[in-house]
Structures are given as C-alpha cells and as structure tokens.
Design a protein around this motif. Sequence first.
Motif, PDB file in Angstrom:
ATOM      1  N   GLU A   1      43.330   3.251  39.011  1.00 20.20           N
ATOM      2  CA  GLU A   1      42.395   2.430  39.790  1.00 20.20           C
ATOM      3  C   GLU A   1      41.539   3.336  40.666  1.00 20.20           C
ATOM      4  N   PHE A   2      40.235   3.344  40.421  1.00 23.57           N
ATOM      5  CA  PHE A   2      39.317   4.209  41.165  1.00 23.57           C
ATOM      6  C   PHE A   2      38.441   3.395  42.099  1.00 23.57           C
ATOM      7  N   SER A   3      38.360   3.861  43.339  1.00 18.86           N
ATOM      8  CA  SER A   3      37.437   3.309  44.323  1.00 18.86           C
ATOM      9  C   SER A   3      36.646   4.463  44.922  1.00 18.86           C
ATOM     10  N   VAL A   4      35.456   4.170  45.428  1.00 19.53           N
ATOM     11  CA  VAL A   4      34.587   5.210  45.988  1.00 19.53           C
ATOM     12  C   VAL A   4      34.248   4.879  47.430  1.00 19.53           C
ATOM     13  N   ILE A   5      34.367   5.880  48.287  1.00 14.60           N
ATOM     14  CA  ILE A   5      33.921   5.754  49.675  1.00 14.60           C
ATOM     15  C   ILE A   5      32.866   6.825  49.928  1.00 14.60           C
ATOM     16  N   ILE A   6      31.661   6.389  50.240  1.00 11.27           N
ATOM     17  CA  ILE A   6      30.541   7.284  50.536  1.00 11.27           C
ATOM     18  C   ILE A   6      30.377   7.357  52.051  1.00 11.27           C
ATOM     19  N   VAL A   7      30.334   8.574  52.576  1.00 10.07           N
ATOM     20  CA  VAL A   7      30.120   8.746  54.016  1.00 10.07           C
ATOM     21  C   VAL A   7      28.658   9.124  54.234  1.00 10.07           C
ATOM     22  N   ASN A   8      27.889   8.200  54.769  1.00 13.71           N
ATOM     23  CA  ASN A   8      26.471   8.414  55.033  1.00 13.71           C
ATOM     24  C   ASN A   8      26.319   9.096  56.390  1.00 13.71           C
TER      25      ASN A   8
END
Length: 290
Positions: free
Chosen positions: A34-41
């Motif tokens: 299970e892959f999730s993505v967290i982008i830090v802007n």
Amino acid sequence: MSKIKVLIPVYNDWQSVFKLLENINIQVSKLNDEFSVIIVNDASTESRPEFSADLKNLKSIQIMNMKENKGHARCNAAGLKHINEKEDFDYVIPMDGDGEDRPEELILLIEKIKEYPDIVVTANRVKRSEGFIFKFCYLVHKYLTLVFSGQTIKYGNYTCLPKSAVNAIVNEPATWSSFSGSLAKTVKDKKSISSERGTRYFGPSKMSFTNLLKHSFSIIAVFKTTLLIRSILFVIAYLFLMIGKISIITLIPIIGVIIMMFSVIILSKRENMSEFNNSLENIKEIDTLK
C-alpha cells in the motif's frame, strides 16, 4: 501488505513533482504493498497548478503546505517527524521531487526490504547524469567527507526506512541539518541497492557548487569531533613535513583546513533539536489530492 509512505519535498517545481507522481503510480502497480505519498511544500512562491490524473495505485496523496521556507533538508526532517507522529506506516521512502531519484528503482528498494524487513536500505549512487565539472566536485566532496569524518556516504535522501529507523532519526538533532549524515550516525547496519542518478524532468539542476559545498560540510558537521581531531593531526603532520619550507604557498592547505573547520562549526549550529521538535508548527495546512 506493508504500508509505505513516499515523502517528497518540493519548492516551485510542481511540474516535476506531478510527473513523478504519475511515474510512481506506474511503478508501484507491479507491487502488492500500500503506497501513499506526502508532499512537503516548502512555502513555494509559485501557485500550485491544477492536477488531475488517475493514480489508482496510490492510496492517498497529501500536500503539507509550510508557512515559512526552511530548505530541502529541514522539509525532509519535518515530513519524517509528521509521519512518525501522525501516520500509520511500516516504511518511509524519501525522494527528491525532480526525477533525479528514479522511480524505476522503487521496485529494487521494496525487493530488498522484503529480504531484510527491519534494516535500512539505501540507494547508493553508481552512476551520475551531471557534467564532468559537477562529477569532479562531487568526487572531491566524497573524499573530503571520508578523510575528515571517517564516513563513506554514497547515498542521499533516496532510502527505505523501517519504522524503527524513522523513530531514531527524528530524535537525532543532526537530522535537522543533514539527513544522510544523521542516518550514517544513527543507523550502522544498512543494506543497499545500486542506483543511477536520473535526469531532471524539467529545468536545470538546483545543486550548484555552493549548495554542494554546504551539503558536504553539513554532513561533516555531524561528525565534528572527528573532524577537529583529524584536522589537528593533519596540521601537525603537515607542519612537521614542511619544516624549513614554510611559505605563503605551502600554507594554503592549512588555511583551507582552518576555513573548513570554522565553516563546519558554524553549520553544526543548524542542528537545533528545539526547532526540530517544533517543526510541525510550521505547517499551514494539509491538502488532500486523493
């Protein structure tokens, strides 16, 4: 089935990061996790464009919008702290958002952690895509790090971190300044895959000579005690060998070492645990793309 968080810092490079999301989605389709993505802007000054794509292989995509720009290393550190405290996960994979960390190698990382489930896996560079001058400067950086810190560090952010390793590095002040230096300090047992440095999806590389020098000194700063001891021994040995030959020219290596020592000492002050502990207060809001 493992829960894997992909962590991607971004600053004014939305076109690249959205292309990376599409490529990650393609690659993880071959995997059962299970892959999730967290982008830090990192407080980008450019507006985020609309983005719509059928990323069916990614469970969720979130964007952490930061109030103030803190730089790539600190964005990465804040993202790790957020995941460690707020998310349910088994592994974290930090990646650069410009394509230089190749999503094609995600499969290799996952295969390796299946073999060694509780051990950090690093993507060690065996081939780079930059020009000759940058490659030469990077080689100098590697040897400086080895000689003055005693560390051979062939990896950057692109790693696969089990939960135990994430917990260790978010409690290490050096993470606030240098991820790879902190990882070398806190985690001794690591496995690796061979990794090729990819080419940026859009625009020129943002790693200038100045940034590379700062990156190198930030790693060495994690091992500043070793640096001071080795620098003193170098100066003593060099002066002994140069007895009777002292001149402005022969003193250049000593001047260079002294400048490096002061630069590293200054950079080591970036290792601020209080700021690191309060880093989640810099989150303005978290947007959910999926």
